[in-house]
Write an enzyme that holds these catalytic residues in place. Structure first.
Site, PDB file in Angstrom:
ATOM      1  N   TRP A   1     100.162 -12.914 -63.539  1.00 48.94           N
ATOM      2  CA  TRP A   1      99.283 -11.761 -63.814  1.00 48.94           C
ATOM      3  C   TRP A   1      99.090 -10.926 -62.560  1.00 48.94           C
ATOM      4  CZ3 TRP A   1      99.571 -10.743 -68.540  1.00 48.94           C
ATOM      5  CH2 TRP A   1      99.508 -11.731 -69.524  1.00 48.94           C
TER       6      TRP A   1
ATOM      7  N   LYS B   1      89.676 -14.608 -73.277  1.00 49.78           N
ATOM      8  CA  LYS B   1      89.798 -15.949 -72.710  1.00 49.78           C
ATOM      9  C   LYS B   1      88.452 -16.674 -72.792  1.00 49.78           C
ATOM     10  CE  LYS B   1      93.839 -14.493 -71.823  1.00 49.78           C
ATOM     11  NZ  LYS B   1      94.463 -14.046 -70.598  1.00 49.78           N
TER      12      LYS B   1
ATOM     13  N   ASP C   1      90.777  -9.370 -61.002  1.00 47.48           N
ATOM     14  CA  ASP C   1      90.990  -9.648 -62.425  1.00 47.48           C
ATOM     15  C   ASP C   1      90.384 -11.032 -62.670  1.00 47.48           C
ATOM     16  OD1 ASP C   1      91.962 -10.476 -64.895  1.00 47.48           O
ATOM     17  OD2 ASP C   1      94.080 -10.140 -64.429  1.00 47.48           O
TER      18      ASP C   1
HETATM   19  C1  LIG Z   1      95.463 -13.013 -70.322  1.00 49.63           C
HETATM   20  C2  LIG Z   1      95.393 -12.400 -68.987  1.00 49.63           C
HETATM   21  C3  LIG Z   1      95.763 -11.063 -68.769  1.00 49.63           C
HETATM   22  C4  LIG Z   1      96.339 -10.184 -69.849  1.00 49.63           C
HETATM   23  O1  LIG Z   1      95.361  -9.810 -70.737  1.00 49.63           O
HETATM   24  P1  LIG Z   1      95.669  -8.743 -71.883  1.00 49.63           P
HETATM   25  O2  LIG Z   1      94.305  -8.470 -72.406  1.00 49.63           O
HETATM   26  O3  LIG Z   1      96.573  -9.415 -72.864  1.00 49.63           O
HETATM   27  O4  LIG Z   1      96.306  -7.562 -71.275  1.00 49.63           O
HETATM   28  C5  LIG Z   1      95.614 -10.553 -67.496  1.00 49.63           C
HETATM   29  N1  LIG Z   1      95.123 -11.295 -66.491  1.00 49.63           N
HETATM   30  C6  LIG Z   1      94.753 -12.583 -66.677  1.00 49.63           C
HETATM   31  C7  LIG Z   1      94.208 -13.356 -65.533  1.00 49.63           C
HETATM   32  C8  LIG Z   1      94.873 -13.169 -67.920  1.00 49.63           C
HETATM   33  O5  LIG Z   1      94.513 -14.443 -68.097  1.00 49.63           O
END
Ligand SMILES: *Cc1c(COP(=O)(O)O)cnc(C)c1O
Length: 360
Positions: A101, A195, A171
């Protein structure tokens, strides 16, 4: 069929109470005679929902008044572009590469300016967090970017990088609301909610006000400019109303559970049960350096791909689902987010012990 223990990395388990409440309100939300899915985003009822959700997340995370809370769409991945578009005044930023990511965000930023990889743990399949106490960060970098919890590899920053005065962007998709956080250390905190917080389709961005300006990269779409969204209180266009409503219920649930301190204690207790077993097992092994282990995502392997496959199949049949590891790591991964009950982890470990005894 009853509920399973769902170890999915995302979309992931939600508190059963929240789902039941939403079911009760499905046809008639608080006497409006309609579902939240059917109501105008400009209605009084929805205005109360989004305002209350913002109030609750502010309270949970202790978000200071000089930060905006935005409820956006496009997932965390959309912010991979929005971050450079809104922040790259000098067209330069520092990225720390701790997994897929972070790498995707880094690659996206390269479209808009110079993204400099200042550290990486790619050399050991992202099984650790690099030392970030004294990085070579370009003087004119607009920000330092991290992925705080690495969903796929199961690592988490235990201390934030020394950004040497630069704005920190994080993030937090897979560790959102899992433990207390000092918001003032960040310029931007954002995460997709699927998540740990709610249904896919909502991304929450917490942004310090001075970073929300009209001075964005040329060509930035109206919708990706944070100021558009901030000026409209996340209602520039139709927001993901139903998703925001569920997030609001999850915030209430976390408050009822005792807030983020209690969440952290609960998550530490759960993760310890699994990690303690992985450390003593002769069959299963954790893949992450112990000091960098995530409380949320726990990857493990047997070292034998066929045995991994057998384990996942038998676990699934026993009601422990979505344990297959990410395709780039193989093996297994148990995601044990806030809403995973402690019994889920206890029973998984019991099952793993039985499997170990049978396959010794
Ligand atoms: C799942 C995830 C993403 C991607 O998320 P989307 O909403 O599908 O774009 C980005 N960063 C992390 C850390 C993730 O776990």
């Amino acid at each position: 069929m009853g509920r399973v223990y769902n170890f999915s990395a995302g979309p992931a388990v939600l508190p059963e109470e929240v789902l039941k409440e939403a079911a009760d309100e499905m046809l008639d939300y608080k006497g409006t005679g309609m579902s939240v899915m059917e109501m105008s985003h400009r209605s009084k009822a929805f205005d109360d929902i989004i305002k209350e959700a913002e109030k609750d997340i502010r309270e949970l995370m202790g978000i200071p008044d000089n930060y905006k809370v935005l409820f956006l769409q496009g997932g965390a991945s959309q912010q991979f572009a929005a971050v450079p578009m809104n922040l790259m005044k000098n067209k330069k930023a520092a990225y720390i590469i701790t997994g897929q990511w972070a790498k995707k965000a880094y690659q996206e930023a390269q479209k808009y300016g110079e993204a400099v990889a200042v550290a990486s743990s790619a050399d050991k399949t992202f099984s650790y967090i690099p030392d970030c106490s004294d990085l070579d960060i370009p003087e004119d970098a607009d920000y330092v970017y991290i992925c705080e919890n690495n969903t796929i590899y199961g690592t988490k920053y235990k201390t934030l990088p020394n950004t040497k005065g630069h704005t920190l962007v994080a993030d937090v998709s897979s560790c959102f609301l899992s433990e207390p956080v000092d918001v003032t250390k960040y310029g931007v905190i954002y995460g997709g909610v699927q998540k740990n917080v709610g249904p896919a389709g909502v991304v929450i961005a917490i942004i310090r006000e001075d970073l929300i300006t009209d001075d964005v990269l040329e060509g930035t779409p109206t919708m990706l400019k944070w100021k558009t969204q901030a000026d409209a209180d996340s209602l520039y266009n139709t927001p993901p109303c139903y998703g925001i409503y569920i997030c609001g219920k999850v915030f209430k649930w976390i408050k009822k559970m005792g807030g983020l301190e209690a969440m952290k204690a609960h998550n530490e207790k759960k993760a310890k049960i699994l990690y303690d077993y992985l450390d003593e097992s002769k069959l299963f092994k954790g893949t992450v350096v112990p000091k960098d282990r995530s409380l949320m995502n726990v990857p493990f392997v047997t070292g034998d791909a066929d045995l991994d496959k057998k384990f996942v199949a038998e676990a699934t049949a026993a009601g422990f689902v979505n344990l297959k590891g990410h395709r780039t790591v193989g093996g297994m991964r148990a995601s044990i987010y806030n809403a995973m009950p402690i019994e889920g982890v206890e029973k998984l470990v019991e099952f793993m012990k039985k499997f170990e005894a049978e396959n010794a």
